[in-house]
Design an enzyme around this catalytic site. Structure first.
Site, PDB file in Angstrom:
ATOM      1  N   GLU A 124       0.927  -0.951  -0.109  1.00  0.00           N
ATOM      2  CA  GLU A 124      -0.133  -0.092   0.101  1.00  0.00           C
ATOM      3  C   GLU A 124       0.960   1.278  -0.215  1.00  0.00           C
ATOM      4  OE1 GLU A 124      -2.763   0.047  -0.460  1.00  0.00           O
ATOM      5  OE2 GLU A 124      -3.685  -1.799  -0.329  1.00  0.00           O
ATOM      6  N   CYS A 136     -18.649  -3.057 -18.390  1.00  0.00           N
ATOM      7  CA  CYS A 136     -18.674  -2.759 -17.206  1.00  0.00           C
ATOM      8  C   CYS A 136     -20.040  -3.409 -16.535  1.00  0.00           C
ATOM      9  CB  CYS A 136     -18.983  -1.344 -17.079  1.00  0.00           C
ATOM     10  SG  CYS A 136     -19.316  -0.727 -15.280  1.00  0.00           S
TER      11      CYS A 136
END
Length: 288
Positions: free
Chosen positions: A35, A200
């Site tokens: 991260e 999508c």
DNA sequence: AATACGTGGGA
DNA sequence: TTCCCAAGTAT
């Protein structure tokens, strides 16, 4: 509000990329390091650096025992080198305050150097499976389009967390998947430029697509030009320090041919102020 | 709240 | 070639 969680989860199961930090046994430290590296740096650039980093420092305590200079050198050309410094500081804090174990508590994570709203929740959710909203730039774009019907999200806000929280299912395992799926969709389908609405999973309920994908004019702030900038000068100075074989460089040899000597000296001073460089006896080096 | 902070790949 | 922008944070 349309149900976004169900189609996101189904889509994620079939389309998620096989990324290292998504392996179940990857561990909280690996997630934390990933991260840090992923803050403003693309996935494909992070992966090789992440593997090398974890091979060298498999635990927070291992990194805490190293010199900051080693962390900055290992960071190499990932960019924003203060992240390397902050990651090292976070490792020291984890060793000293948490017995070397990456905490799962949001407030404990937020108290670590270099960890903010996004990273704290990402670690708690992706490393520990806790139930929190995780909101990054991808998620903000997906929510802006699917729910608000805007082409781009507005400025980051605490409201983003509430919006994401509103679509999370109760079950924490599924909630973690929804968080990851929103990010993944934004990264690979609902992209900033040229979104692929034809594939999508939210196309049948997307507010933005329903109104014809208008450019709603929410300009994101333009990045300042990099060429000729102080940042470029800092980058050049730090590269010199990273690459110095003897780990120290005479001040006179630090990018001596930089076009603007005053800017170069300003860069050196700011790096020292940031703790990314140290000057002594006419030599410049990474922090010991 | 606005700004500073690296680097490099894709369109 | 030039511009865009990429899993943000700290100040």
């Amino acid at each position: 509000m349309p149900d976004l969680a169900a189609p996101l989860v189904e889509w994620y199961r079939a389309n998620a990329r096989d990324l290292p930090w998504r392996q179940p046994e990857f561990g909280a430290w690996g997630v934390l390091v990933s991260e840090f590296m992923l803050q403003q740096t693309p996935v494909y650039r992070v992966i090789p650096h992440l593997e090398a980093w974890l091979a060298r420092w498999p635990t927070p305590t291992d990194l805490a025992a190293a010199a900051p200079a080693d962390a900055v050198r290992q960071w190499a050309n990932l960019g924003y080198p203060r992240r390397a410094l902050w990651l090292h500081r976070a490792a020291v804090e984890i060793r000293d305050r948490h017995d070397g174990v990456v905490p799962s508590d949001i407030d404990a994570l937020l108290a670590l150097t270099g960890i903010g709203d996004y990273t704290a929740r990402a670690v708690a959710v992706f490393a520990y499976g806790d139930r929190h909203p995780v909101v990054d730039t991808n998620t903000r774009r997906v929510l802006a389009r699917a729910i608000e019907g805007r082409s781009q999200p507005g400025p980051p806000s605490r409201r983003d967390l509430a919006a994401m929280n509103a679509i999370l299912p109760e079950d924490r395992t599924t909630a973690a998947v929804v968080n990851a799926a929103a990010m993944e969709l934004g990264a690979t389908v609902c992209t900033a430029r040229i979104p692929r609405c034809d594939v999508c999973p939210l196309s049948d309920r997307c507010a933005w697509l329903a109104v014809g994908r208008p450019d709603t004019g929410d300009e994101r702030r333009k990045q300042a030009p990099y060429e000729g900038s102080d940042r470029q000068a800092r980058g050049a100075v730090l590269r010199t320090l990273r690459d110095a074989a003897n780990h120290a460089v005479p001040l006179a040899d630090v990018v001596p041919d930089w076009p603007d000597a005053l800017q170069r000296d300003r860069a050196i001073d700011s790096l020292i102020a940031d703790g990314l460089a140290e000057a002594d006896d006419g030599m410049l080096r990474l922090p010991a």
